[in-house]
Design a protein around this motif. Structure first.
Motif, mmCIF file in Angstrom:
data_model
loop_
_atom_site.group_PDB
_atom_site.id
_atom_site.type_symbol
_atom_site.label_atom_id
_atom_site.label_comp_id
_atom_site.label_asym_id
_atom_site.label_seq_id
_atom_site.Cartn_x
_atom_site.Cartn_y
_atom_site.Cartn_z
ATOM 1 N N VAL A 108 0.840 -1.210 0.000
ATOM 2 C CA VAL A 108 0.000 0.000 0.000
ATOM 3 C C VAL A 108 0.868 1.252 0.000
ATOM 4 C CG1 VAL A 108 -1.713 1.286 1.328
ATOM 5 C CG2 VAL A 108 -1.905 -1.196 1.140
ATOM 6 N N ASP A 109 1.971 1.232 0.744
ATOM 7 C CA ASP A 109 2.846 2.410 0.804
ATOM 8 C C ASP A 109 3.528 2.681 -0.530
ATOM 9 O OD1 ASP A 109 2.166 2.786 3.420
ATOM 10 O OD2 ASP A 109 4.018 1.962 4.263
ATOM 11 N N ASN A 110 3.694 1.655 -1.359
ATOM 12 C CA ASN A 110 4.326 1.812 -2.671
ATOM 13 C C ASN A 110 3.300 1.717 -3.793
ATOM 14 O OD1 ASN A 110 7.488 1.819 -2.297
ATOM 15 N ND2 ASN A 110 6.676 0.309 -0.852
ATOM 16 N N GLU A 111 2.119 2.226 -3.524
ATOM 17 C CA GLU A 111 1.004 2.164 -4.470
ATOM 18 C C GLU A 111 1.388 2.703 -5.846
ATOM 19 O OE1 GLU A 111 -3.397 4.281 -4.947
ATOM 20 O OE2 GLU A 111 -2.361 4.280 -3.027
ATOM 21 N N ALA A 112 2.094 3.828 -5.899
ATOM 22 C CA ALA A 112 2.414 4.454 -7.184
ATOM 23 C C ALA A 112 3.256 3.534 -8.060
ATOM 24 C CB ALA A 112 3.145 5.775 -6.946
ATOM 25 N N LEU A 113 4.246 2.875 -7.460
ATOM 26 C CA LEU A 113 5.093 1.969 -8.235
ATOM 27 C C LEU A 113 4.332 0.734 -8.683
ATOM 28 C CD1 LEU A 113 8.483 2.040 -6.273
ATOM 29 C CD2 LEU A 113 8.041 2.917 -8.562
ATOM 30 N N VAL A 114 3.503 0.200 -7.810
ATOM 31 C CA VAL A 114 2.755 -1.016 -8.131
ATOM 32 C C VAL A 114 1.801 -0.777 -9.299
ATOM 33 C CG1 VAL A 114 1.075 -2.684 -7.251
ATOM 34 C CG2 VAL A 114 2.955 -1.931 -5.793
ATOM 35 N N LYS A 115 1.190 0.390 -9.357
ATOM 36 C CA LYS A 115 0.199 0.688 -10.383
ATOM 37 C C LYS A 115 0.818 1.072 -11.726
ATOM 38 C CE LYS A 115 -3.295 3.260 -9.070
ATOM 39 N NZ LYS A 115 -4.072 4.331 -8.410
ATOM 40 N N LYS A 116 2.061 1.559 -11.728
ATOM 41 C CA LYS A 116 2.631 2.117 -12.956
ATOM 42 C C LYS A 116 3.562 1.169 -13.701
ATOM 43 C CE LYS A 116 2.334 6.957 -11.499
ATOM 44 N NZ LYS A 116 3.090 8.195 -11.145
ATOM 45 N N ILE A 117 4.343 0.368 -12.987
ATOM 46 C CA ILE A 117 5.316 -0.483 -13.660
ATOM 47 C C ILE A 117 5.253 -1.891 -13.093
ATOM 48 C CG2 ILE A 117 6.886 1.449 -14.129
ATOM 49 C CD1 ILE A 117 8.608 0.483 -11.792
ATOM 50 N N TYR A 118 5.793 -2.836 -13.877
ATOM 51 C CA TYR A 118 5.888 -4.199 -13.364
ATOM 52 C C TYR A 118 7.267 -4.413 -12.757
ATOM 53 C CZ TYR A 118 6.778 -9.049 -12.796
ATOM 54 O OH TYR A 118 7.143 -10.242 -12.244
ATOM 55 N N GLN A 145 4.677 -16.909 0.207
ATOM 56 C CA GLN A 145 4.823 -16.812 -1.247
ATOM 57 C C GLN A 145 3.549 -17.248 -1.966
ATOM 58 O OE1 GLN A 145 7.815 -16.173 -3.990
ATOM 59 N NE2 GLN A 145 5.694 -15.530 -4.075
ATOM 60 N N LEU A 146 2.926 -18.350 -1.512
ATOM 61 C CA LEU A 146 1.712 -18.849 -2.157
ATOM 62 C C LEU A 146 0.564 -17.846 -2.043
ATOM 63 C CD1 LEU A 146 1.808 -22.595 -1.000
ATOM 64 C CD2 LEU A 146 2.369 -21.680 -3.261
ATOM 65 N N VAL A 147 0.359 -17.305 -0.850
ATOM 66 C CA VAL A 147 -0.715 -16.331 -0.654
ATOM 67 C C VAL A 147 -0.431 -15.062 -1.454
ATOM 68 C CG1 VAL A 147 -1.863 -14.853 1.045
ATOM 69 C CG2 VAL A 147 -1.316 -17.230 1.621
ATOM 70 N N PHE A 148 0.821 -14.625 -1.446
ATOM 71 C CA PHE A 148 1.198 -13.413 -2.163
ATOM 72 C C PHE A 148 0.949 -13.576 -3.662
ATOM 73 C CE2 PHE A 148 3.977 -10.099 -3.774
ATOM 74 C CZ PHE A 148 3.863 -9.098 -2.823
ATOM 75 N N ARG A 149 1.341 -14.721 -4.207
ATOM 76 C CA ARG A 149 1.154 -14.963 -5.648
ATOM 77 C C ARG A 149 -0.322 -15.002 -6.013
ATOM 78 N NH1 ARG A 149 5.582 -15.550 -9.331
ATOM 79 N NH2 ARG A 149 4.641 -17.395 -10.240
ATOM 80 N N HIS A 150 -1.126 -15.492 -5.092
ATOM 81 C CA HIS A 150 -2.563 -15.581 -5.366
ATOM 82 C C HIS A 150 -3.196 -14.201 -5.460
ATOM 83 C CE1 HIS A 150 -6.668 -17.104 -5.259
ATOM 84 N NE2 HIS A 150 -6.917 -16.247 -4.283
ATOM 85 N N PHE A 151 -2.779 -13.281 -4.607
ATOM 86 C CA PHE A 151 -3.419 -11.964 -4.552
ATOM 87 C C PHE A 151 -2.747 -10.912 -5.437
ATOM 88 C CE2 PHE A 151 -5.156 -13.755 -0.638
ATOM 89 C CZ PHE A 151 -6.445 -13.238 -0.629
ATOM 90 N N GLU A 152 -1.487 -11.119 -5.811
ATOM 91 C CA GLU A 152 -0.749 -10.037 -6.460
ATOM 92 C C GLU A 152 -1.303 -9.677 -7.837
ATOM 93 O OE1 GLU A 152 3.225 -10.472 -7.769
ATOM 94 O OE2 GLU A 152 3.042 -12.607 -8.239
ATOM 95 N N ARG A 153 -1.984 -10.591 -8.501
ATOM 96 C CA ARG A 153 -2.508 -10.291 -9.837
ATOM 97 C C ARG A 153 -3.551 -9.175 -9.819
ATOM 98 N NH1 ARG A 153 -4.809 -16.205 -10.802
ATOM 99 N NH2 ARG A 153 -2.904 -16.599 -9.620
ATOM 100 N N ARG A 154 -4.121 -8.899 -8.638
ATOM 101 C CA ARG A 154 -5.137 -7.861 -8.548
ATOM 102 C C ARG A 154 -4.673 -6.633 -7.745
ATOM 103 N NH1 ARG A 154 -9.924 -8.493 -10.295
ATOM 104 N NH2 ARG A 154 -10.689 -6.895 -8.838
ATOM 105 N N PHE A 155 -3.375 -6.567 -7.475
ATOM 106 C CA PHE A 155 -2.868 -5.438 -6.692
ATOM 107 C C PHE A 155 -3.185 -4.108 -7.344
ATOM 108 C CE2 PHE A 155 0.777 -7.718 -4.222
ATOM 109 C CZ PHE A 155 -0.189 -8.313 -3.423
ATOM 110 N N ALA A 156 -2.857 -3.988 -8.637
ATOM 111 C CA ALA A 156 -3.066 -2.705 -9.325
ATOM 112 C C ALA A 156 -4.524 -2.292 -9.323
ATOM 113 C CB ALA A 156 -2.522 -2.800 -10.766
ATOM 114 N N GLN A 157 -5.424 -3.253 -9.574
ATOM 115 C CA GLN A 157 -6.861 -2.942 -9.601
ATOM 116 C C GLN A 157 -7.368 -2.545 -8.210
ATOM 117 O OE1 GLN A 157 -5.283 -5.468 -10.946
ATOM 118 N NE2 GLN A 157 -6.381 -6.420 -12.656
ATOM 119 N N GLU A 158 -6.903 -3.288 -7.182
ATOM 120 C CA GLU A 158 -7.406 -3.006 -5.830
ATOM 121 C C GLU A 158 -6.884 -1.671 -5.307
ATOM 122 O OE1 GLU A 158 -9.554 -4.633 -4.187
ATOM 123 O OE2 GLU A 158 -9.690 -6.558 -5.217
ATOM 124 N N LEU A 159 -5.659 -1.318 -5.691
ATOM 125 C CA LEU A 159 -5.111 -0.051 -5.217
ATOM 126 C C LEU A 159 -5.696 1.139 -5.957
ATOM 127 C CD1 LEU A 159 -1.337 -1.085 -4.867
ATOM 128 C CD2 LEU A 159 -2.920 -0.565 -3.020
#
Length: 287
Positions: A104-114, A273-287
């Motif tokens: 959440v603190d790095n929202e700008a980076l997560v939303k703009k680049i991979y 790692q398993l939980v993170f991989r499951h949720f990370e595909r929607r990080f940009a959308q959720e943020l």
């Protein structure tokens, strides 16, 4: 039709998880540098706060537990015993808490680049480790003044205790860091957990007080908690060499449950790692 070699191409947004951290070391260093440089930006004391905060904790707990409740009379060199637990719990609290907020603190980076998103919680724990080192230096200096001498067992105990806390902080930081993107309640839950962290391990009290009131199986479970195991390992590494013929010794059960503590720490990394991989595909959308 000409065949095109796609072997060098990767599916966008999908990497190798924690293994990618080694490939993106330069970016990891940048994130760590950013975290260390901005932590006390605009502060007059700056990095001095890394010493002031644990010192204030130590003084408060020492007066209450060591003077008022007389634990200092029962535990030789109670100051070293107490501070060796405080610095470790502070490392866990800061690392786990920062890793939970890292996405959440790095929202700008997560939303703009991979980039591998695992870099964020790992960088947060590394930044916490850099603030842990000054406290560790003070602990070492105080131990040396009181007669501490290095030994292979003691150094191994210190390294293993540090590994347990770092691994659990990263593993659970990844789990709750991912959950925190979709459910901001996760951050509040972690803050509640950290309120009890100091009391969940033999930091302010000795392990034998717990052993007297808990049944054997529950005491083993308490001791297998990586935080409790790590604190006792730090006691072995720092406090025990400063005492002579102390009636309080590390619990014999520690060596029985220690493999379970290590397994739990490693499992937390895998589960994280398993939980993170499951949720990370929607990080940009959720943020």
């Amino acid at each position: 039709m000409t065949d095109i070699d796609l072997s060098e191409f990767r599916t966008p947004g999908r990497g190798k998880g924690l293994l990618d951290v080694f490939r993106w070391r330069y970016l990891l260093r940048l994130l760590v540098r950013k975290g260390t440089q901005t932590r006390y930006r605009g502060s007059v004391l700056g990095w001095v706060w890394s010493y002031v905060k644990p010192a204030a904790q130590f003084v408060m707990f020492y007066i209450v537990m060591g003077v008022f409740l007389r634990f200092g009379a029962e535990i030789p060199n109670f100051a070293v015993y107490l501070f060796s637990g405080i610095v470790l719990v502070n490392f866990f609290s800061e690392g786990f808490g920062n890793a939970t907020r890292s996405i959440v603190d790095n929202e700008a980076l997560v939303k703009k680049i991979y980039l591998p998103r695992e870099l964020f919680p790992i960088a947060a724990v590394i930044v916490s480790f850099t603030h842990f080192l000054p406290q560790l230096a003070i602990l070492l200096l105080a131990s040396i003044v009181l007669g501490w001498t290095p030994s292979l067992v003691g150094i191994a105990a210190i390294l293993l205790g540090t590994f347990l806390i770092a691994a659990v902080s990263i593993g659970f930081g990844m789990i709750f860091g991912a959950l925190n993107v979709a459910f901001r309640d996760a951050q509040n839950f972690v803050e509640l957990v950290l309120m009890f962290a100091t009391w969940a391990a033999p930091v302010l009290y000795s392990w034998d007080l717990v052993a007297r009131v808990l049944p054997s199986w529950l005491f083993h479970l308490y001791l297998a908690n990586p935080l409790s195991a790590a604190v006792e390992l730090f006691h072995i590494g720092f406090w025990l060499p400063t005492t002579t013929d102390s009636p309080l010794q590390p619990p014999a059960e520690l060596w029985t449950v220690l493999p379970y503590s290590v397994a739990f720490a490693v499992l937390s990394l895998v589960l994280g790692q398993l939980v993170f991989r499951h949720f990370e595909r929607r990080f940009a959308q959720e943020l």
